[in-house]
Design an enzyme around this catalytic site. Structure first.
Site, mmCIF file in Angstrom:
data_model
loop_
_atom_site.group_PDB
_atom_site.id
_atom_site.type_symbol
_atom_site.label_atom_id
_atom_site.label_comp_id
_atom_site.label_asym_id
_atom_site.label_seq_id
_atom_site.Cartn_x
_atom_site.Cartn_y
_atom_site.Cartn_z
ATOM 1 N N CYS A 1 -9.080 -2.541 -12.028
ATOM 2 C CA CYS A 1 -8.825 -1.418 -11.123
ATOM 3 C C CYS A 1 -7.566 -1.622 -10.294
ATOM 4 O O CYS A 1 -7.274 -0.833 -9.412
ATOM 5 C CB CYS A 1 -10.019 -1.177 -10.198
ATOM 6 S SG CYS A 1 -10.403 -2.558 -9.117
ATOM 7 N N ARG B 1 2.471 -9.660 -1.451
ATOM 8 C CA ARG B 1 2.845 -8.519 -2.286
ATOM 9 C C ARG B 1 3.512 -7.396 -1.509
ATOM 10 O O ARG B 1 4.024 -6.447 -2.110
ATOM 11 C CB ARG B 1 1.625 -7.983 -3.046
ATOM 12 C CG ARG B 1 0.465 -7.482 -2.204
ATOM 13 C CD ARG B 1 -0.750 -7.272 -3.111
ATOM 14 N NE ARG B 1 -1.938 -6.784 -2.426
ATOM 15 C CZ ARG B 1 -2.298 -5.523 -2.381
ATOM 16 N NH1 ARG B 1 -1.549 -4.611 -2.947
ATOM 17 N NH2 ARG B 1 -3.399 -5.156 -1.766
ATOM 18 N N GLU C 1 -10.867 -10.922 -7.323
ATOM 19 C CA GLU C 1 -9.485 -10.839 -6.857
ATOM 20 C C GLU C 1 -8.997 -12.139 -6.218
ATOM 21 O O GLU C 1 -7.895 -12.203 -5.694
ATOM 22 C CB GLU C 1 -9.322 -9.669 -5.873
ATOM 23 C CG GLU C 1 -10.357 -9.634 -4.784
ATOM 24 C CD GLU C 1 -10.349 -8.323 -4.010
ATOM 25 O OE1 GLU C 1 -9.318 -7.634 -4.004
ATOM 26 O OE2 GLU C 1 -11.389 -7.998 -3.408
ATOM 27 N N HIS D 1 0.815 -1.210 0.000
ATOM 28 C CA HIS D 1 0.000 0.000 0.000
ATOM 29 C C HIS D 1 0.849 1.261 0.000
ATOM 30 O O HIS D 1 0.440 2.303 -0.514
ATOM 31 C CB HIS D 1 -0.986 -0.008 1.174
ATOM 32 C CG HIS D 1 -2.380 0.255 0.743
ATOM 33 N ND1 HIS D 1 -3.190 -0.701 0.173
ATOM 34 C CD2 HIS D 1 -3.108 1.395 0.731
ATOM 35 C CE1 HIS D 1 -4.347 -0.171 -0.137
ATOM 36 N NE2 HIS D 1 -4.333 1.097 0.191
ATOM 37 N N ARG E 1 -16.218 1.202 -3.079
ATOM 38 C CA ARG E 1 -15.986 -0.151 -2.571
ATOM 39 C C ARG E 1 -16.230 -0.174 -1.070
ATOM 40 O O ARG E 1 -15.752 0.699 -0.347
ATOM 41 C CB ARG E 1 -14.556 -0.593 -2.874
ATOM 42 C CG ARG E 1 -14.259 -2.038 -2.448
ATOM 43 C CD ARG E 1 -12.840 -2.446 -2.827
ATOM 44 N NE ARG E 1 -11.833 -1.726 -2.065
ATOM 45 C CZ ARG E 1 -10.526 -1.800 -2.296
ATOM 46 N NH1 ARG E 1 -10.083 -2.554 -3.276
ATOM 47 N NH2 ARG E 1 -9.671 -1.122 -1.551
ATOM 48 N N ASP F 1 -4.409 -8.276 -5.732
ATOM 49 C CA ASP F 1 -4.661 -9.470 -4.931
ATOM 50 C C ASP F 1 -4.784 -10.715 -5.802
ATOM 51 O O ASP F 1 -4.414 -11.812 -5.371
ATOM 52 C CB ASP F 1 -5.930 -9.283 -4.088
ATOM 53 C CG ASP F 1 -5.635 -8.596 -2.760
ATOM 54 O OD1 ASP F 1 -4.503 -8.735 -2.265
ATOM 55 O OD2 ASP F 1 -6.525 -7.916 -2.235
#
Length: 591
Positions: A529, A492, A458, A215, A359, A482
């Site tokens: 996305c 990740r 995902e 992130h 979301r 994901d």
């Protein structure tokens, strides 16, 4: 002496500036800039906390039992001596007055500098005194944390009353030393930390840990700021005020560069700025391929106020509003229905009538709600209670968010997106909660609007059963970050396995292609996305696979649009089919 540190390139561009090293601390420490008129009050806050610790230690000495070991009294004397050290006090005062650091930041910065001096001492006894200094600083920080009165605001971390956190969105007037460009060096930065510096106080970021789709990396790209993560030695080798070059294109950090190297990277920096200026001319150009295919370019946003940047970048809507940032750092005080409603309404208003895809809460893994939770709170966070599982486990919280989104839908176009669905039972439970939220609004007589419903694809299980999903939802969004992580069993955010995180892996591409084909066959909207949408090397392949909707960080939209304008889908489709059956797709990336 000039040297280079290698990491992962996660946000393109060149940044040149002096290093601001955020020292690691056992306590959570906030970092923000103050205004010049707050310097004296901030110095006083540091002085007050120091004096409180001095009084506390003196009281301990006075109340010490007579049979206590003499070493204990001597240890307290050492701590008192460190607390009363005028050089330490003067250095903290300088960080506050010259750099406009808040008191906690000034204190930990000086701790990091002095700690290195202790490490370099030959005498073992003196080296061990570093632990005493660390304990003294921890005591002062605890007093500061107890004395600070937080501002009531959603964006963490909280600042003392009167301070101006960088996340406020105001243009900070950083005088004196801050006229020099600054780059931030840290062990790691949480999403909330990154948002704290969103006003672009820093020219670039360097972290010792993290992966390309951690992130930290995602938010750095959204800020369009050069960044290198996974530079393991950075926080140990880079010192306060070192001149540093961040090469976000190659993943290299150059410390203490020579004049020749500085000149070379200065030239590259200017070339990058010229290219960005050229791209701005495409802002109002329709996004059409050479063979006339219309391609929808949408924006990913983290905060309601990000809509303005999306509009400036030429986005035709928001493809992903990550609502978890409204919930983070609240110490358990989650936003209520009214606060969320206002936030979603602000996002809608900011997009000037264009659609906004919201979301629902996606927390867990690298996005915990509360940083105060112990590290072992999640045994395996990527596979545990997160995203829609979290929401279904707390239906009251979930319906509060759903009611707020439904109310906001009365004021504009909203698409409602649910993350991490994998089971039919989860879909049915989710839709039941939505119906219950609508019923609760009906009972209250509160107006709400219609929403299109979408599912995030995902998890490989969702991709493989996508036709079942299409029976329930109006649109699909492929979360490639994901999807790659779960398909390849790669964390990740872990730089030690980052080299195995491969969006061009044949299995990943085939899953993405299957979802796009299934949605197109059903006449349903499908969008990518994840980070793949903003990756210029992937644009033509995705177009060839039939994708016509991309959602990415606003900073990436114009570069992707340029690729779209240069593409011919009629020629890309056969080539994309060949890539899918290839054992080495990456070698065929350029048609």
């Amino acid at each position: 002496m000039t040297f280079a540190i290698h990491g992962l390139a996660v946000s393109r561009g060149i940044a040149i500036g002096r290093a601001v090293v955020v020292a690691s601390s056992r306590m959570e420490v906030v970092h923000y800039f103050i205004r010049p008129d707050q310097v004296e009050s901030e110095i006083q806050r540091a002085r007050t906390a120091r004096n409180a610790v001095i009084d506390e230690l003196r009281r301990l000495q006075e109340e010490m039992p007579k049979d206590a070991p003499g070493e204990l009294d001597a240890l307290l004397d050492v701590h008192l001596m460190l607390l009363q050290d005028q050089a330490l006090a003067e250095a903290i005062r300088n960080w506050i007055s010259e750099r406009l650091y808040n008191a906690e930041w000034a204190l930990t910065t000086q701790l990091e500098i002095v700690s290195r001096q202790f490490d370099e001492m030959d005498d073992e006894y003196l080296r061990e005194r570093k632990a005493d200094l660390e304990q003294v600083v921890e005591r002062i920080l605890r007093h500061m944390k107890g004395a600070a009165s937080p501002i009531a605001q959603a964006a963490p971390p909280l600042a003392p009353t009167g301070a101006t956190p960088a996340a406020s969105g105001q243009q900070l007037q950083l005088e004196g030393a801050t006229e020099t460009p600054l780059v931030l060096v840290a062990q790691d930065l949480s999403p909330a930390d990154m948002l704290q510096f969103k006003s672009k106080v820093f020219a670039g970021f360097i972290t010792a840990v993290g992966g390309k789709t951690s992130h930290t990396a995602i938010v750095a790209r959204s800020m369009d700021i050069p960044a290198v993560v996974g530079a393991r030695a950075a926080s140990q080798l880079i010192r306060q005020d070192d001149w540093v070059i961040i090469d976000g294109n190659e993943g290299v950090v150059i410390v203490d560069p020579t004049p020749i190297i500085l000149a070379e990277y200065g030239f590259r920096q200017r070339q990058t700025e010229l290219e960005r200026e050229r791209l701005t001319r495409l802002r109002y150009t329709p996004s059409l391929t050479m063979d006339g295919q219309k391609v929808e370019l949408l924006a990913n946003i983290e905060q309601p106020s990000d809509g303005a940047a999306a509009v400036r970048a030429g986005a035709v809507g928001v493809g992903l509003f990550r609502t978890e940032f409204l919930f983070m750092g609240r110490s358990g005080n989650l936003p209520g229905e009214e606060e969320q409603y206002r936030a979603y309404r602000e996002a809608i208003d900011g997009m000037q009538g264009m659609p906004v895809t919201i979301r629902t809460l996606d927390v867990g893994a690298d996005k915990p709600l509360d940083k105060a939770q112990p590290k072992d709170y999640y045994l395996n966070p990527a596979l545990g209670l997160r995203a829609i599982r979290w929401s279904l486990a707390d239906p009251v919280m979930f319906r509060t968010q759903l009611r707020a989104i439904l109310r906001a839908a009365a004021h504009g176009q909203i698409k409602l997106l649910f993350p991490m669905l994998a089971h039919r039972s989860e879909i049915e439970q989710t839709l039941a909660q939505l119906r219950q939220a609508q019923h609760e609004l009906d009972v209250r007589g509160v107006a709400y609007g219609p929403v299109k419903l979408g599912a995030m694809i995902e998890i490989p299980a969702a991709a493989l059963t996508v036709r079942s999903f299409l029976q329930y939802f109006d649109f699909l969004s492929i979360g490639t970050n994901d999807l790659i992580q779960y398909t390849l069993a790669i964390d990740r955010a872990d730089e030690t396995v980052a080299h195995l995180y491969d969006p061009m892996h044949p299995a990943v591409l085939r899953l993405v292609a299957e979802v796009i084909a299934a949605a197109n066959a059903a006449g349903k909207e499908v969008c990518v996305c994840g980070e793949m949408a903003g990756d210029l090397s992937m644009t033509r392949l995705l177009l060839g696979l039939g994708l016509r909707s991309f959602s990415m960080h606003p900073a990436q939209i114009l570069a992707v649009k340029q690729e779209v304008l240069r593409s011919d889908c009629s020629k890309l489709a056969p080539w994309a089919g060949e890539v899918l059956v290839s054992e080495c797709p990456a070698q065929m990336l350029a048609p």
